[in-house]
Design a protein around this motif. Structure first.
Motif, PDB file in Angstrom:
ATOM      1  N   ALA A 249       0.923  -1.294  -0.067  1.00 41.89           N
ATOM      2  CA  ALA A 249      -0.105  -0.083  -0.045  1.00 41.89           C
ATOM      3  C   ALA A 249       0.897   1.212   0.010  1.00 41.89           C
ATOM      4  O   ALA A 249       2.141   1.204   0.507  1.00 41.89           O
ATOM      5  N   THR A 250       0.179   2.189  -0.453  1.00 41.08           N
ATOM      6  CA  THR A 250       1.088   3.423  -0.456  1.00 41.08           C
ATOM      7  C   THR A 250       0.731   4.261   1.058  1.00 41.08           C
ATOM      8  O   THR A 250      -0.050   3.541   1.919  1.00 41.08           O
ATOM      9  N   GLN A 253      -3.050   5.045   1.461  1.00 37.12           N
ATOM     10  CA  GLN A 253      -3.832   3.782   1.618  1.00 37.12           C
ATOM     11  C   GLN A 253      -3.602   3.283   2.988  1.00 37.12           C
ATOM     12  O   GLN A 253      -4.559   2.617   3.668  1.00 37.12           O
ATOM     13  N   TYR A 423     -10.356   8.191   0.517  1.00 33.15           N
ATOM     14  CA  TYR A 423     -10.743   6.654   0.491  1.00 33.15           C
ATOM     15  C   TYR A 423     -11.720   6.203   1.543  1.00 33.15           C
ATOM     16  O   TYR A 423     -12.573   5.414   1.229  1.00 33.15           O
ATOM     17  N   GLN A 426     -15.138   6.347   0.261  1.00 33.55           N
ATOM     18  CA  GLN A 426     -15.418   5.539  -0.788  1.00 33.55           C
ATOM     19  C   GLN A 426     -15.524   4.130   0.210  1.00 33.55           C
ATOM     20  O   GLN A 426     -16.673   3.565  -0.379  1.00 33.55           O
ATOM     21  N   PHE A 441     -12.159  -4.912  -2.016  1.00 33.20           N
ATOM     22  CA  PHE A 441     -11.526  -3.589  -2.539  1.00 33.20           C
ATOM     23  C   PHE A 441     -10.454  -3.189  -2.079  1.00 33.20           C
ATOM     24  O   PHE A 441      -9.415  -3.040  -3.060  1.00 33.20           O
ATOM     25  N   PRO A 442      -9.844  -3.241  -0.842  1.00 33.07           N
ATOM     26  CA  PRO A 442      -8.532  -2.647  -0.465  1.00 33.07           C
ATOM     27  C   PRO A 442      -7.532  -3.585  -0.961  1.00 33.07           C
ATOM     28  O   PRO A 442      -6.419  -3.058  -1.317  1.00 33.07           O
ATOM     29  N   LYS A 444      -7.469  -5.294  -3.720  1.00 29.52           N
ATOM     30  CA  LYS A 444      -7.207  -4.842  -5.222  1.00 29.52           C
ATOM     31  C   LYS A 444      -6.403  -3.616  -5.135  1.00 29.52           C
ATOM     32  O   LYS A 444      -5.196  -3.557  -5.944  1.00 29.52           O
ATOM     33  N   GLU A 445      -6.779  -2.679  -4.424  1.00 32.35           N
ATOM     34  CA  GLU A 445      -6.040  -1.271  -4.520  1.00 32.35           C
ATOM     35  C   GLU A 445      -4.540  -1.692  -4.177  1.00 32.35           C
ATOM     36  O   GLU A 445      -3.537  -1.046  -4.567  1.00 32.35           O
ATOM     37  N   ILE A 446      -4.184  -2.361  -3.131  1.00 31.27           N
ATOM     38  CA  ILE A 446      -2.846  -2.722  -2.540  1.00 31.27           C
ATOM     39  C   ILE A 446      -1.805  -3.568  -3.631  1.00 31.27           C
ATOM     40  O   ILE A 446      -0.884  -3.218  -4.008  1.00 31.27           O
ATOM     41  N   GLU A 448      -2.483  -3.366  -6.679  1.00 31.00           N
ATOM     42  CA  GLU A 448      -2.193  -2.599  -7.868  1.00 31.00           C
ATOM     43  C   GLU A 448      -0.854  -1.728  -7.447  1.00 31.00           C
ATOM     44  O   GLU A 448       0.072  -1.570  -8.131  1.00 31.00           O
ATOM     45  N   ALA A 449      -0.887  -1.073  -6.194  1.00 27.62           N
ATOM     46  CA  ALA A 449       0.024  -0.211  -5.830  1.00 27.62           C
ATOM     47  C   ALA A 449       1.387  -0.950  -5.636  1.00 27.62           C
ATOM     48  O   ALA A 449       2.425  -0.472  -6.123  1.00 27.62           O
TER      49      ALA A 449
END
Lengths: 558, 139
Positions: A249-250, A253, A423, A426, A441-442, A444-446, A448-449
């Motif tokens: 994660a960023t 995030q 976020y 969201q 959701f989280p 997938k976001e992680i 990707e990052a």
């Protein structure tokens, strides 16, 4: 000039700054096309009062110990008391780790932190076939109340605070610990410490679980409820961004998902009829502290402000204690390199300094050898000494929140807070973190990052000294810790011998009370403390959870 | 059996997570990088037994298995994987790995038949190129 920089320029009102930027800076050459933080956030060349560098002191900062706690949760911060130096440790048998604990206390460490092995973290006894090869390897093996007693042999549970990093089996570890306290005649209300007990971040990042998210959250809140009633000095949850960040994660995030996890626990507890000001003061946090120095400092400051506002404005917290975000921090394991490993000492020192400038309450500094194996005593000592050098030599502890008012740090703090809040909204729209997690959701976001970061490393845009720049062949060799396979055999024999000498009738009766509490949706903690006292093991209680709540399996999303 | 250069289909890889280890960042990043390099990638998800992995590898007819371990159980799980592949007469499936593995253990695992171990800091391109050079596509 990049587009973003032009967009930012419209806010520049100061005639002198504007003139400087247009007439002086614009004609200069920069060494790169863009300057991004490690979390892919474009950074301005300069922050001034004209581009986000100012704040309203009372509204946005407040004094230390005052709402919204941007400058720190205590009035005195490190002038009153240093942060707790808490090195995470655990390997082998309970005796092995007990020895490491005593070593750390002898060298000036001020709190303990327990790493459990994978079987303990996933709900298997050492004699389970699923535990094969993993007993005592990545942490200490604890399957029974006796193991817990041995682990804390000679350590006063009412004097040293202990943190336990355990989640899906947190209820069991908690029961072991409190059963040991009861055996030693220590009243529950005198026990201080923390249990991680944060299941939402398990589904998001660390991925150690037994049952699906909803019953997992129920068990988390059982411990919160029990502590609110019976163990007021104990932190029943450590809402953790650490693993979220380590998974890729960023910074934003990490902050957003952690706060959203906290809100989900608050919602669940309120749904049970608990009162916010009774349990919120004991919700504690745990963040990563990564390489990007100022972004990390801003993250801690933003975290406090964000949580305080949410508690007061969204939930109507009446007490100050309910609004204070107290946090542990750990330097970023993921930032360490196997190449030129001694360089890791420098990385850890800078990250630790960021944590201290960010105002954390306790800190773990990683050892330089952790990309190779669990740390050796020598490496752990350097890591602990790093904290002591910051505390005793650097002078940064003299003044509270020394970076407060820095144009750059204030702008960063506000940006990180706003981006995290976007976020959180969201996640609110998805029905809160429990549902967001169920929807992936989280996760997938992680993922990707993490992939974007790796592409940056591969392309050389994210520099890692010794890996994609300043690399050299023929790596330095440093000593590593070896765990003997003998440990596994010993722990298997020990748990078998333990199981053989229990009173089968008393055990069966107590396990059935645990199962009943699960089925009737009652708090399992009180019956668990009794059950482990008559010999219920970690694996046996976990089997009840599997039976009653079901087994969660990884959807294996890429 | 043909070399990669003449193969009529892309290389098929099973990226696997064994045991109780929950660290899946590396496995997922590598899986995506291999996929982006044109390989067919199947990911097992976490917490698989070695038996499950062998079964999946045979069913999916993969050319190689990349096993990711960051829990310290590598000296148990890699040999067990090789043993079970052999028992299923599937030892032509190339086994490589990645994770936190000390140098001495890497040497022991290479001697035991694991073909390569990638440690943290590996460029994804190096993994891709290693597979292209070392994994024959089964026809």
């Amino acid at each position: 000039m990049t587009k973003k920089r032009d967009a930012a320029a419209q806010f520049f009102k100061s005639p002198s700054y504007r003139a400087w930027r247009e007439k002086v800076y614009a004609s200069q050459r920069e060494r790169k096309a863009s300057f991004e933080s490690i979390s892919f956030r474009e950074q301005p060349e300069l922050v001034t009062p004209e581009n986000g560098g100012t704040v309203d002191y009372d509204r946005d900062l407040g004094n230390p110990g005052e709402y919204p706690y941007t400058r720190g949760v205590q009035p005195t911060m490190y002038r009153g008391r240093l942060w707790t130096m808490r090195q995470f440790a655990g390997f082998g048998t309970p005796e092995d780790t007990n020895k490491r604990f005593r070593y750390l206390l002898d060298h000036g460490q001020t709190g303990l932190s327990t790493a459990f092995d994978m079987p303990s973290l996933m709900g298997y006894d050492p004699d389970s076939p699923r535990a094969l090869g993993e007993v005592g390897r990545e942490g200490v093996s604890v399957a029974t109340v006796e193991d817990m007693d041995t682990l804390f042999g000679g350590i006063a549970l009412d004097q040293v605070t202990t943190s336990m990093t355990i989640n899906c089996t947190a209820t069991v570890a908690f029961a072991f610990y409190f059963a040991v306290a009861r055996r030693r005649g220590i009243p529950f209300e005198k026990i201080g410490g923390t249990i991680q007990n944060d299941m939402l971040k398990e589904f998001i990042a660390q991925k150690e679980w037994i049952s699906p998210p909803a019953p997992s959250v129920k068990l988390v809140c059982d411990v919160i409820e029990f502590c609110a009633q019976s163990a007021p000095k104990f932190n029943p949850v450590s809402i953790s961004g650490y693993h979220i960040r380590e998974a890729g994660a960023t910074a934003v995030q990490e902050l957003a998902f952690t706060i959203a996890d906290g809100l989900a626990y608050v919602d669940h507890c309120l749904g049970r009829g608990m009162k916010l000001d009774d349990f919120a003061p004991r919700l504690s946090f745990f963040f990563d502290v990564h390489n990007d120095f100022f972004e990390e400092i801003a993250k801690f400051r933003a975290a406090r402000r964000l949580w305080a506002k949410l508690m007061r404005e969204r939930y109507g917290a009446k007490t100050d204690a309910a609004c204070k975000l107290r946090t542990h921090a750990q330097t970023a394991g993921v930032s360490l390199t196997a190449q030129q490993p001694v360089n890791n000492v420098a990385r850890v020192a800078m990250q630790a300094l960021a944590a201290v400038l960010g105002g954390v309450q306790s800190l773990h500094t990683n050892s330089m050898d952790e990309t190779l194996s669990l740390p050796t005593e020598g490496a752990v000592r350097i890591a602990l000494r790093t904290q002591q050098i910051i505390a005793e030599e650097s002078g940064v502890t003299n003044v509270i929140d020394p970076l407060g008012g820095s144009y750059y740090v204030e702008r960063l703090t506000s940006e990180v807070e706003e981006e995290a809040m976007r976020y959180i909204r969201q996640i609110d729209a998805l029905g809160g973190m429990l549902h967001a997690v169920e929807a992936g959701f989280p996760q997938k976001e992680i993922a990707e990052a993490a992939y974007q970061f790796q592409l940056g490393v591969d392309a050389g845009e994210q520099a890692i000294v010794g890996v994609n720049c300043h690399a050299e062949g023929g790596e330095q060799e440093i000593p590593t810790l070896k765990i003997e396979h003998e440990v596994e055999r010993q722990q298997i024999e020990r748990v078998k011998e333990f199981k053989a000498r229990r009173d089968p009738a008393a055990l069966a009766a107590s396990l059935s009370l645990v199962e009943q509490a699960c089925r009737e949706n009652r708090n399992v903690v009180p019956v668990l403390i009794d059950a482990v006292e008559v010999g219920a093991t970690l694996g046996e209680v976990s089997d009840i959870y599997r039976k009653v709540f079901g087994v969660y399996t990884d959807p294996g999303m890429l | 059996m043909m070399s990669q250069g003449k193969a009529t289909r892309p290389v098929r890889i099973l990226i696997a997570k064994a045991g109780l280890d929950g660290h899946d960042r590396g496995a997922k990043v590598i899986a995506r990088a291999l996929r982006d390099a044109g390989m067919e990638v199947i990911y097992t998800g976490l917490h698989q037994t070695v038996e499950n992995i062998v079964r999946a590898a045979i069913q999916e007819d993969v050319d190689c298995i990349g096993l990711s371990i960051l829990s310290g159980a590598h000296m148990t799980l890699f040999p067990e994987l090789l043993k079970q592949l052999k028992a299923e007469k599937a030892e032509d499936i190339v086994v490589f790995g990645g994770g936190i593995v000390p140098k001495d253990d890497i040497e022991a695992l290479l001697a035991a038949g694991v073909r390569q171990i990638f440690i943290p800091g590996t460029h994804t391109k190096d993994v891709v190129e290693w597979i292209q050079a070392n994994v024959p596509v089964h026809e």
